[in-house]
Scaffold this active site. Structure first.
Site, PDB file in Angstrom:
ATOM      1  N   ASP A  26       0.824  -1.203   0.000  1.00 53.62           N
ATOM      2  CA  ASP A  26       0.000   0.000   0.000  1.00 53.62           C
ATOM      3  C   ASP A  26       0.859   1.253   0.000  1.00 53.62           C
ATOM      4  O   ASP A  26       0.338   2.360  -0.131  1.00 53.62           O
ATOM      5  CB  ASP A  26      -0.918   0.008   1.238  1.00 53.62           C
ATOM      6  CG  ASP A  26      -2.349  -0.360   0.888  1.00 53.62           C
ATOM      7  OD1 ASP A  26      -2.603  -0.650  -0.294  1.00 53.62           O
ATOM      8  OD2 ASP A  26      -3.198  -0.345   1.792  1.00 53.62           O
ATOM      9  N   LYS A 169      -6.617  -1.233   5.309  1.00 46.78           N
ATOM     10  CA  LYS A 169      -6.219  -2.632   5.169  1.00 46.78           C
ATOM     11  C   LYS A 169      -7.319  -3.482   4.534  1.00 46.78           C
ATOM     12  O   LYS A 169      -7.034  -4.369   3.737  1.00 46.78           O
ATOM     13  CB  LYS A 169      -5.853  -3.200   6.538  1.00 46.78           C
ATOM     14  CG  LYS A 169      -5.402  -4.617   6.458  1.00 46.78           C
ATOM     15  CD  LYS A 169      -5.053  -5.182   7.802  1.00 46.78           C
ATOM     16  CE  LYS A 169      -4.921  -6.684   7.660  1.00 46.78           C
ATOM     17  NZ  LYS A 169      -4.705  -7.335   8.945  1.00 46.78           N
ATOM     18  N   ASP A 193       0.303 -10.113   8.578  1.00 47.64           N
ATOM     19  CA  ASP A 193       0.714  -8.704   8.546  1.00 47.64           C
ATOM     20  C   ASP A 193       2.177  -8.584   8.130  1.00 47.64           C
ATOM     21  O   ASP A 193       2.965  -9.495   8.355  1.00 47.64           O
ATOM     22  CB  ASP A 193       0.586  -8.092   9.946  1.00 47.64           C
ATOM     23  CG  ASP A 193      -0.830  -7.651  10.246  1.00 47.64           C
ATOM     24  OD1 ASP A 193      -1.673  -7.759   9.349  1.00 47.64           O
ATOM     25  OD2 ASP A 193      -1.063  -7.194  11.370  1.00 47.64           O
ATOM     26  N   ASP A 328     -11.031  -6.606  10.809  1.00 50.55           N
ATOM     27  CA  ASP A 328     -10.886  -8.044  11.024  1.00 50.55           C
ATOM     28  C   ASP A 328     -11.990  -8.593  11.939  1.00 50.55           C
ATOM     29  O   ASP A 328     -12.664  -9.562  11.598  1.00 50.55           O
ATOM     30  CB  ASP A 328      -9.497  -8.358  11.601  1.00 50.55           C
ATOM     31  CG  ASP A 328      -9.068  -7.365  12.675  1.00 50.55           C
ATOM     32  OD1 ASP A 328      -9.855  -6.463  13.002  1.00 50.55           O
ATOM     33  OD2 ASP A 328      -7.943  -7.485  13.189  1.00 50.55           O
TER      34      ASP A 328
HETATM   35  O1  LIG Z   1      -3.954   1.418   4.723  1.00 52.86           O
HETATM   36  C1  LIG Z   1      -3.463   0.400   5.197  1.00 52.86           C
HETATM   37  C2  LIG Z   1      -3.202   0.250   6.579  1.00 52.86           C
HETATM   38  C3  LIG Z   1      -2.643  -0.944   7.041  1.00 52.86           C
HETATM   39  N1  LIG Z   1      -2.325  -1.942   6.169  1.00 52.86           N
HETATM   40  C4  LIG Z   1      -1.708  -3.195   6.686  1.00 52.86           C
HETATM   41  O2  LIG Z   1      -2.412  -3.645   7.801  1.00 52.86           O
HETATM   42  C5  LIG Z   1      -1.560  -4.417   8.625  1.00 52.86           C
HETATM   43  C6  LIG Z   1      -1.786  -4.113  10.085  1.00 52.86           C
HETATM   44  O3  LIG Z   1      -1.372  -2.831  10.421  1.00 52.86           O
HETATM   45  P1  LIG Z   1      -0.478  -2.487  11.694  1.00 52.86           P
HETATM   46  O4  LIG Z   1      -0.078  -1.084  11.556  1.00 52.86           O
HETATM   47  O5  LIG Z   1       0.569  -3.523  11.891  1.00 52.86           O
HETATM   48  O6  LIG Z   1      -1.543  -2.523  12.858  1.00 52.86           O
HETATM   49  P2  LIG Z   1      -1.625  -3.418  14.184  1.00 52.86           P
HETATM   50  O7  LIG Z   1      -2.214  -2.554  15.258  1.00 52.86           O
HETATM   51  O8  LIG Z   1      -0.406  -4.119  14.511  1.00 52.86           O
HETATM   52  O9  LIG Z   1      -2.746  -4.441  13.647  1.00 52.86           O
HETATM   53  C7  LIG Z   1      -3.602  -5.245  14.389  1.00 52.86           C
HETATM   54  O10 LIG Z   1      -4.922  -4.697  14.372  1.00 52.86           O
HETATM   55  C8  LIG Z   1      -5.510  -4.546  13.077  1.00 52.86           C
HETATM   56  C9  LIG Z   1      -6.933  -4.078  13.258  1.00 52.86           C
HETATM   57  O11 LIG Z   1      -6.987  -2.865  13.863  1.00 52.86           O
HETATM   58  C10 LIG Z   1      -5.493  -5.835  12.297  1.00 52.86           C
HETATM   59  O12 LIG Z   1      -5.940  -5.599  10.998  1.00 52.86           O
HETATM   60  C11 LIG Z   1      -4.096  -6.397  12.266  1.00 52.86           C
HETATM   61  O13 LIG Z   1      -4.061  -7.600  11.573  1.00 52.86           O
HETATM   62  C12 LIG Z   1      -3.612  -6.587  13.687  1.00 52.86           C
HETATM   63  O14 LIG Z   1      -2.304  -7.130  13.690  1.00 52.86           O
HETATM   64  C13 LIG Z   1      -0.148  -4.136   8.171  1.00 52.86           C
HETATM   65  O15 LIG Z   1       0.356  -5.295   7.555  1.00 52.86           O
HETATM   66  C14 LIG Z   1      -0.294  -3.008   7.185  1.00 52.86           C
HETATM   67  O16 LIG Z   1       0.617  -3.082   6.149  1.00 52.86           O
HETATM   68  C15 LIG Z   1      -2.577  -1.795   4.821  1.00 52.86           C
HETATM   69  O17 LIG Z   1      -2.293  -2.699   4.039  1.00 52.86           O
HETATM   70  N2  LIG Z   1      -3.134  -0.642   4.365  1.00 52.86           N
HETATM   71 MN   LIG Z   2       1.096  -4.960  13.575  1.00 50.97          MN
END
Ligand SMILES: O=c1ccn([C@@H]2O[C@H](COP(=O)(O)OP(=O)(O)O[C@H]3O[C@H](CO)[C@@H](O)[C@H](O)[C@H]3O)[C@@H](O)[C@H]2O)c(=O)[nH]1
Ligand SMILES: [Mn+2]
Length: 615
Positions: A26, A169, A193, A328
Site C-alpha cells: 500500500d 487494510k 501482517d 478483522d
Molecule cells: O492502509 C493500510 C493500513 C494498514 N495496512 C496493513 O495492515 C496491517 C496491520 O497494520 P499495523 O499497523 O501492523 O496494525 P496493528 O495494530 O499491529 O494491527 C492489528 O490490528 C488490526 C486491526 O486494527 C489488524 O488488521 C491487524 O491484523 C492486527 O495485527 C499491516 O500489515 C499493514 O501493512 C494496509 O495494508 N493498508
Molecule cells: Mn502490527
C-alpha cells in the site's frame, strides 16, 4: 522485515507448486519491489537450505539471530551455513544501500521490467495498479539451486486515486482476494501482517488438518493463530503479549478473526453461508489459471482498480468489511453470523511472530483504534447481540462483548479513579465500614477478581511483575485510549470526523529501544493522553499526602479510618501503580521522561480539582 515475512512463508513445508505468496504494497514503493526482487533470487538458496536442514524459524533474520544466541549449534559451523549467511548479509546490504539512497539506481532498474511502472504514477496516493509476477510457479525454469520447483511470488500495489476512498487494510485485502482468484485461486488464504513472520513451517499443514477434517472441518471457516511477539521484555512493560486471550471463546464456536496469522476458506471470506452437508472441494478447487505471465498481470490489474468495487457487494457482503477500525473483528463476526465456526490454534512452537508496540504512546494509540472499532461494531446493526441472535452461542456473544465494551468501560474507571480520592480529601466515606457486613461483597469481589486474573496470567506463562505491569497498562488504556476511542466514535457517528487507520509505528530510535530493553517507560512527547495519566497520578498522590497529614494530626479518630479504609487502600494502590509516572515526571533526565509542560499542566489540574472539592 517484510522480506522475512515473505521468505518465511515461501519456505514453509508445503508443496511449492500449490503455494503462491502475494505481497500487497500500500506504500507503492519501488524500494519494496526491489527488496522483493532480491528476495525472489535469495529464495532459490534459502528454501532448499531450510528444507535440507529442517531449520526453524524460516525467517532468515530471525533464524540467524537465534543462531548467534546459541553458538554451539554444529550446523552453524558448516560451510553451507556460512555461505548462506553471507548471501543473506549481502542482500541486506544491497537493500539497505538502496534505502539509504532513497531511490532505485539505473543499474538496478535494468534488472527487471517492473521498475518502469513507477515512471507513470505520481505519488503513493495517486497511481495505477501494479501487478508483477516475480516467480511464476508454473514455469519449468522457476527452480531453486537444487532443481526443485519454487512457489509463485507476486507483487501487488492496488490503484489509488485521491477521489476514491481506499479503505485501508480491508481495501488492500479485498484487492488481494480478487487478484489472487485470478492468478492462483487457492481455496485457502493465509493472511499475515507485514510485521510478522511464520515461525513454524508446519502451520499450513496444521491449519489444513482443521479445515479438511472429515467430521467437523466442514463447518469451520477460519483457523486463527494467536498473535505472538518477539522482542517482548521480561516483564512486558506495555503488556503487549496479549497472553490471556482466546482459549475461552474457542469452546463457544471459536475465536475472533484478528487480522493476521489466520487461514480462511476463500469462499467464506467471499460471503458464502454455511449449509448443512456442505462439502469442501479441496482438490478440484485448486486449478492454476492458464495464460502467460503478462496476460495474467494485465487481466489482474483492473481487479485492483478503484472503480472495480463500485456498485458491488465488496466491503459489505463480500470480502473484508469497510468502515470499521477493526475490519478483522467485524468480518470474523459476520462470518460467524453466517453460521460458520472458527478454531483457535496455539501449538507449542508458535505459528506466527510479530513486532509489538515498544512505546507507551504506540500502545495507547493502537488500543484506541481497537476500542474505537469495537464500539463501532457494538453500535452498528452488525453487533453480536442483534445480528448474531440465534446464530451464535450466548457464550460467544458475551465473549465478543468483552472487547466491544472496552470503550464505554472508561467511564466506570474514570469514576472510580477520580471520585474516591476527592472525597477522601474531606473525609467522606463512599464504601461500607470494615466492620459492616456490606464490606464483605466488596472485599470478595476485589480479592477474587485479582486473584483469578493473577492465577490465569501465571498459568499462561507470565511473571508476577508482568501481571502487575499489565494492571497498570489496563488502567492507562481505560483512562486514555478507551476514553478517546469513545469520544472519536461518537463524533464520527454524528458526522464530525472521518475514520482513519492509525498505523502502528514499527521503527524506533536507538535510545528509545534501549529504554524499552531496560523496561523504562517511554513518555517523551506531550500528548493529551499523558496529561490525563499524569493528572490522575497527581490527584492520587495529593490525596494520599492528605491522608498521612490527617493520620498524624491531633484530630485523628481511629473510627474514621475504619470507614475510609477502602478508599485509603484504593488510593495507596493507585500511587504504587503510578510509581513510573511520578518517576518520569520528577526524577528522570532522559529524553523519554514526561515533558515538563505535561507535568506542570497535570499538577495544576490536580490541584484545581482538589481545591474545587475541598472548598
Ligand atoms: O492502509 C493500510 C493500513 C494498514 N495496512 C496493513 O495492515 C496491517 C496491520 O497494520 P499495523 O499497523 O501492523 O496494525 P496493528 O495494530 O499491529 O494491527 C492489528 O490490528 C488490526 C486491526 O486494527 C489488524 O488488521 C491487524 O491484523 C492486527 O495485527 C499491516 O500489515 C499493514 O501493512 C494496509 O495494508 N493498508
Ligand atoms: Mn502490527
Amino acid at each position: 522485515m517484510v522480506i522475512n515475512t515473505v521468505l518465511s512463508l515461501m519456505a514453509c513445508n508445503y508443496p511449492p507448486e500449490k503455494l503462491t505468496v502475494y505481497l500487497s504494497d500500500d506504500g507503492w514503493s519501488d524500494l519494496t519491489f526491489y527488496a522483493l526482487l532480491e528476495a525472489s533470487h535469495f529464495s532459490k538458496h534459502w528454501i532448499p537450505f531450510c528444507k535440507k536442514f529442517s531449520i526453524e524459524p524460516r525467517s532468515p533474520a530471525a533464524y540467524f539471530s537465534s543462531i548467534t544466541n546459541s553458538v554451539d549449534d554444529h550446523l552453524s559451523k558448516s560451510k553451507k551455513f556460512l555461505s548462506i549467511k553471507k548471501l543473506f548479509e549481502e542482500m541486506e546490504h544491497r537493500i539497505n544501500t538502496a534505502m539509504k539512497l532513497g531511490r532505485i539506481s539505473n543499474e538496478i532498474k535494468a534488472q527487471h521490467k517492473g521498475f518502469s511502472e513507477w515512471d507513470s504514477g505520481s505519488s503513493p496516493r495517486d497511481h495505477q495498479t501494479i501487478v508483477q509476477i516475480l516467480i511464476d510457479g508454473r514455469d519449468q525454469e522457476a527452480i531453486d539451486i537444487e532443481g526443485s520447483q519454487l512457489p509463485s511470488l507476486i507483487y501487488l500495489s492496488r490503484e489509488k486515486r485521491p477521489e476514491h476512498h481506499h479503505n485501508f487494510k480491508a481495501g488492500a485485502m479485498n484487492s488481494l482476494i480478487r487478484v489472487s482468484a485470478n492468478i492462483s485461486n487457492g481455496s485457502v488464504i493465509l493472511n499475515v501482517d507485514c510485521d510478522m513472520y511464520s515461525n513454524n513451517s508446519e502451520s499450513v499443514r496444521d491449519a489444513l488438518c482443521f479445515l479438511m477434517d472429515e467430521k467437523e472441518g466442514q463447518e469451520i471457516a477460519f483457523v486463527q493463530y494467536p498473535q505472538c511477539f518477539i522482542n517482548i521484555t521480561k516483564n512486558d512493560i506495555y503488556a503487549s503479549s496479549l497472553r490471556v486471550e482466546f482459549p475461552g471463546l474457542d469452546g463457544y464456536g471459536g475465536p475472533l478473526y484478528v487480522g493476521t496469522g489466520c487461514f480462511h476458506r476463500r469462499e467464506t471470506l467471499c460471503g458464502k453461508k454455511y449449509m448443512k452437508g456442505y462439502k469442501f472441494e479441496f482438490i478440484e478447487g485448486f486449478k492454476r489459471k492458464e495464460g502467460s505471465v503478462s496476460e495474467l498481470e494485465e487481466s489482474s490489474k483492473f481487479l485492483a482498480n478503484c472503480v472495480y468495487e463500485k456498485g458491488t457487494q465488496w466491503g459489505n457482503e463480500m470480502g473484508l468489511k469497510y468502515g470499521c477500525a477493526v475490519e478483522d473483528v467485524i468480518t470474523g463476526l459476520a462470518i460467524q453470523c453466517r453460521g460458520w465456526k472458527s478454531v483457535f490454534f496455539n501449538p507449542t512452537r508458535q505459528g506466527f511472530m510479530g513486532l509489538p508496540p515498544t512505546t507507551l504512546s504506540q500502545t495507547l494509540v493502537q488500543h484506541k483504534r481497537w476500542a474505537e472499532g469495537d464500539l463501532q461494531i457494538l453500535l452498528s446493526k452488525h453487533g453480536p447481540l442483534i445480528h448474531g441472535f440465534g446464530k451464535m452461542k450466548l457464550g460467544q456473544q458475551m465473549g465478543y462483548h468483552v472487547y466491544l465494551l472496552w470503550a464505554p468501560s472508561c467511564f466506570v474507571f474514570l469514576y472510580y479513579l477520580v471520585v474516591p480520592p476527592l472525597y477522601l480529601l474531606n473525609g467522606v466515606s463512599l464504601f461500607p465500614k470494615v466492620s459492616s457486613p456490606w464490606f464483605l461483597p466488596f472485599a470478595y469481589v476485589i480479592v477474587t477478581v485479582n486473584y483469578y486474573s493473577m492465577v490465569e496470567f501465571l498459568q499462561c506463562g507470565g511473571t508476577i511483575l508482568a501481571w502487575w505491569n499489565e494492571q497498570r497498562i489496563w488502567l492507562f488504556k481505560r483512562t486514555t485510549s478507551y476514553l478517546f476511542g469513545f469520544i472519536d466514535t461518537i463524533f464520527k457517528l454524528v458526522g464530525f470526523s472521518k475514520s482513519a487507520f492509525d498505523i502502528t509505528v514499527k521503527v524506533t530510535e536507538l535510545d528509545v529501544s534501549q529504554r524499552y530493553e531496560q523496561e523504562i517507560m517511554e513518555f517523551g512527547s506531550p500528548s493529551p493522553m499523558f496529561t490525563i495519566l499524569a493528572t490522575l497520578a497527581m490527584l492520587h498522590i495529593f490525596s494520599l499526602i492528605w491522608v498521612f497529614k490527617w493520620l498524624f494530626s491531633s484530630s485523628f479518630k481511629g473510627l474514621a479510618l475504619e470507614a475510609l479504609f477502602l478508599q485509603v487502600v484504593m488510593v495507596s494502590v493507585m500511587v504504587l501503580i503510578n510509581l513510573p509516572v511520578y518517576h518520569s515526571m520528577f526524577f528522570r533526565k532522559d529524553k523519554g521522561r514526561m515533558p515538563a509542560s505535561v507535568t506542570i499542566k497535570a499538577t495544576l489540574f490536580a490541584l484545581l480539582l482538589c481545591a474545587m472539592f475541598y472548598y
